[in-house]
Design a protein around this motif. Structure first.
Motif, PDB file in Angstrom:
ATOM      1  N   ALA A   5       0.830  -1.205   0.000  1.00  0.00           N
ATOM      2  CA  ALA A   5       0.000   0.000   0.000  1.00  0.00           C
ATOM      3  C   ALA A   5       0.862   1.252   0.000  1.00  0.00           C
ATOM      4  CB  ALA A   5      -0.914   0.003   1.217  1.00  0.00           C
ATOM      5  N   SER A   6       0.342   2.294  -0.619  1.00  0.00           N
ATOM      6  CA  SER A   6       1.046   3.576  -0.655  1.00  0.00           C
ATOM      7  C   SER A   6       0.034   4.703  -0.836  1.00  0.00           C
ATOM      8  CB  SER A   6       2.061   3.596  -1.799  1.00  0.00           C
ATOM      9  OG  SER A   6       1.415   3.437  -3.051  1.00  0.00           O
ATOM     10  N   GLY A   7       0.523   5.937  -0.702  1.00  0.00           N
ATOM     11  CA  GLY A   7      -0.322   7.090  -0.980  1.00  0.00           C
ATOM     12  C   GLY A   7      -0.807   7.839   0.233  1.00  0.00           C
ATOM     13  N   GLY A   8      -0.497   7.343   1.431  1.00  0.00           N
ATOM     14  CA  GLY A   8      -0.916   8.050   2.621  1.00  0.00           C
ATOM     15  C   GLY A   8      -0.153   9.349   2.795  1.00  0.00           C
ATOM     16  N   GLY A  14     -11.314  18.260   4.617  1.00  0.00           N
ATOM     17  CA  GLY A  14     -11.928  18.665   3.362  1.00  0.00           C
ATOM     18  C   GLY A  14     -11.112  18.308   2.137  1.00  0.00           C
ATOM     19  N   GLY A  15      -9.888  17.888   2.360  1.00  0.00           N
ATOM     20  CA  GLY A  15      -9.007  17.543   1.259  1.00  0.00           C
ATOM     21  C   GLY A  15      -9.215  16.121   0.771  1.00  0.00           C
ATOM     22  N   SER A  16      -8.345  15.724  -0.166  1.00  0.00           N
ATOM     23  CA  SER A  16      -8.453  14.416  -0.793  1.00  0.00           C
ATOM     24  C   SER A  16      -7.108  13.709  -0.812  1.00  0.00           C
ATOM     25  CB  SER A  16      -8.939  14.559  -2.243  1.00  0.00           C
ATOM     26  OG  SER A  16     -10.223  15.131  -2.299  1.00  0.00           O
ATOM     27  N   LEU A  17      -7.177  12.395  -0.830  1.00  0.00           N
ATOM     28  CA  LEU A  17      -6.006  11.537  -1.023  1.00  0.00           C
ATOM     29  C   LEU A  17      -6.442  10.326  -1.825  1.00  0.00           C
ATOM     30  CD1 LEU A  17      -4.172  11.303   2.438  1.00  0.00           C
ATOM     31  CD2 LEU A  17      -3.266  12.335   0.352  1.00  0.00           C
ATOM     32  N   ARG A  18      -5.516   9.750  -2.562  1.00  0.00           N
ATOM     33  CA  ARG A  18      -5.778   8.484  -3.234  1.00  0.00           C
ATOM     34  C   ARG A  18      -4.747   7.470  -2.790  1.00  0.00           C
ATOM     35  NH1 ARG A  18      -5.910   6.555  -9.571  1.00  0.00           N
ATOM     36  NH2 ARG A  18      -3.641   6.720  -9.334  1.00  0.00           N
ATOM     37  N   LEU A  19      -5.229   6.406  -2.189  1.00  0.00           N
ATOM     38  CA  LEU A  19      -4.368   5.301  -1.790  1.00  0.00           C
ATOM     39  C   LEU A  19      -4.295   4.286  -2.924  1.00  0.00           C
ATOM     40  CD1 LEU A  19      -5.568   4.668   1.869  1.00  0.00           C
ATOM     41  CD2 LEU A  19      -3.900   6.340   1.026  1.00  0.00           C
ATOM     42  N   GLY A 113       0.540  -1.209   6.325  1.00  0.00           N
ATOM     43  CA  GLY A 113      -0.349  -0.054   6.342  1.00  0.00           C
ATOM     44  C   GLY A 113       0.303   1.190   5.787  1.00  0.00           C
ATOM     45  N   THR A 114      -0.545   2.147   5.458  1.00  0.00           N
ATOM     46  CA  THR A 114      -0.083   3.478   5.080  1.00  0.00           C
ATOM     47  C   THR A 114      -0.843   4.490   5.935  1.00  0.00           C
ATOM     48  OG1 THR A 114       0.305   4.978   3.211  1.00  0.00           O
ATOM     49  CG2 THR A 114      -1.717   3.683   3.135  1.00  0.00           C
ATOM     50  N   GLN A 115      -0.108   5.430   6.510  1.00  0.00           N
ATOM     51  CA  GLN A 115      -0.696   6.365   7.466  1.00  0.00           C
ATOM     52  C   GLN A 115      -1.421   7.498   6.745  1.00  0.00           C
ATOM     53  OE1 GLN A 115      -0.582   6.431  11.065  1.00  0.00           O
ATOM     54  NE2 GLN A 115      -2.076   8.081  10.734  1.00  0.00           N
ATOM     55  N   VAL A 116      -2.641   7.751   7.172  1.00  0.00           N
ATOM     56  CA  VAL A 116      -3.398   8.907   6.706  1.00  0.00           C
ATOM     57  C   VAL A 116      -3.697   9.781   7.919  1.00  0.00           C
ATOM     58  CG1 VAL A 116      -5.572   9.704   5.719  1.00  0.00           C
ATOM     59  CG2 VAL A 116      -4.402   7.716   4.739  1.00  0.00           C
ATOM     60  N   THR A 117      -3.304  11.027   7.850  1.00  0.00           N
ATOM     61  CA  THR A 117      -3.547  11.972   8.936  1.00  0.00           C
ATOM     62  C   THR A 117      -4.292  13.173   8.383  1.00  0.00           C
ATOM     63  OG1 THR A 117      -1.513  11.277  10.046  1.00  0.00           O
ATOM     64  CG2 THR A 117      -2.511  13.353  10.758  1.00  0.00           C
ATOM     65  N   VAL A 118      -5.449  13.461   8.981  1.00  0.00           N
ATOM     66  CA  VAL A 118      -6.273  14.584   8.544  1.00  0.00           C
ATOM     67  C   VAL A 118      -6.284  15.624   9.653  1.00  0.00           C
ATOM     68  CG1 VAL A 118      -8.509  15.303   7.667  1.00  0.00           C
ATOM     69  CG2 VAL A 118      -7.686  12.979   7.222  1.00  0.00           C
ATOM     70  N   SER A 119      -5.780  16.790   9.345  1.00  0.00           N
ATOM     71  CA  SER A 119      -5.715  17.857  10.346  1.00  0.00           C
ATOM     72  C   SER A 119      -6.961  18.729  10.267  1.00  0.00           C
ATOM     73  CB  SER A 119      -4.473  18.706  10.133  1.00  0.00           C
ATOM     74  OG  SER A 119      -4.523  19.344   8.875  1.00  0.00           O
ATOM     75  N   SER A 120      -7.362  19.245  11.409  1.00  0.00           N
ATOM     76  CA  SER A 120      -8.580  20.073  11.460  1.00  0.00           C
ATOM     77  C   SER A 120      -8.270  21.534  11.234  1.00  0.00           C
ATOM     78  CB  SER A 120      -9.269  19.883  12.803  1.00  0.00           C
ATOM     79  OG  SER A 120      -8.387  20.203  13.851  1.00  0.00           O
TER      80      SER A 120
END
Length: 120
Positions: A5-8, A14-19, A113-120
């Protein structure tokens, strides 16, 4: 089958990511694929799955309308497009494969795993 897996990354709310999840082996098209996630201190949870041939998808209620799972069997890759991200989407995301996973919800093969972090 081996999964990578990659892409985190770090993204604002409100943003976007593609894993992406690349699979080894010549039988990728035989496998149902899934995405799961695990937030700190929480159990791993189902996010989305797609049948081996594509066209049939399942989503967790928490991501319906925001996330889209897709696959390219020619590239041995499954994707998770994540839009309108929320801080509660922060987690380590895992891809998984299984011959019957779309129906059973059980997956035998897991990627790192790949880490996804969403900041407020």
């Amino acid at each position: 089958v081996q999964l990578q897996a990659s892409g985190g990354g770090l993204v604002q709310a409100g943003g976007s990511l593609r894993l992406s999840c690349a699979a080894s082996g010549r039988t990728f098209s035989s496998y149902d694929m899934g995405w799961f996630r695990q937030a700190p201190g929480k159990e791993r949870e189902f996010v989305a799955s797609i049948r081996s041939s594509g066209g049939r998808e399942n989503y967790a209620d928490s991501v319906k309308g925001r996330f889209t799972i897709s696959r390219d069997n020619a590239k041995n890759t499954v994707y998770l497009q994540m839009n309108s991200l929320k801080p509660e989407d922060t987690a380590v995301y895992y891809c998984a494969a299984d011959l019957r996973g779309w129906r059973t919800g059980e997956f035998d093969y897991w990627g790192q795993g790949t880490q996804v972090t969403v900041s407020s």
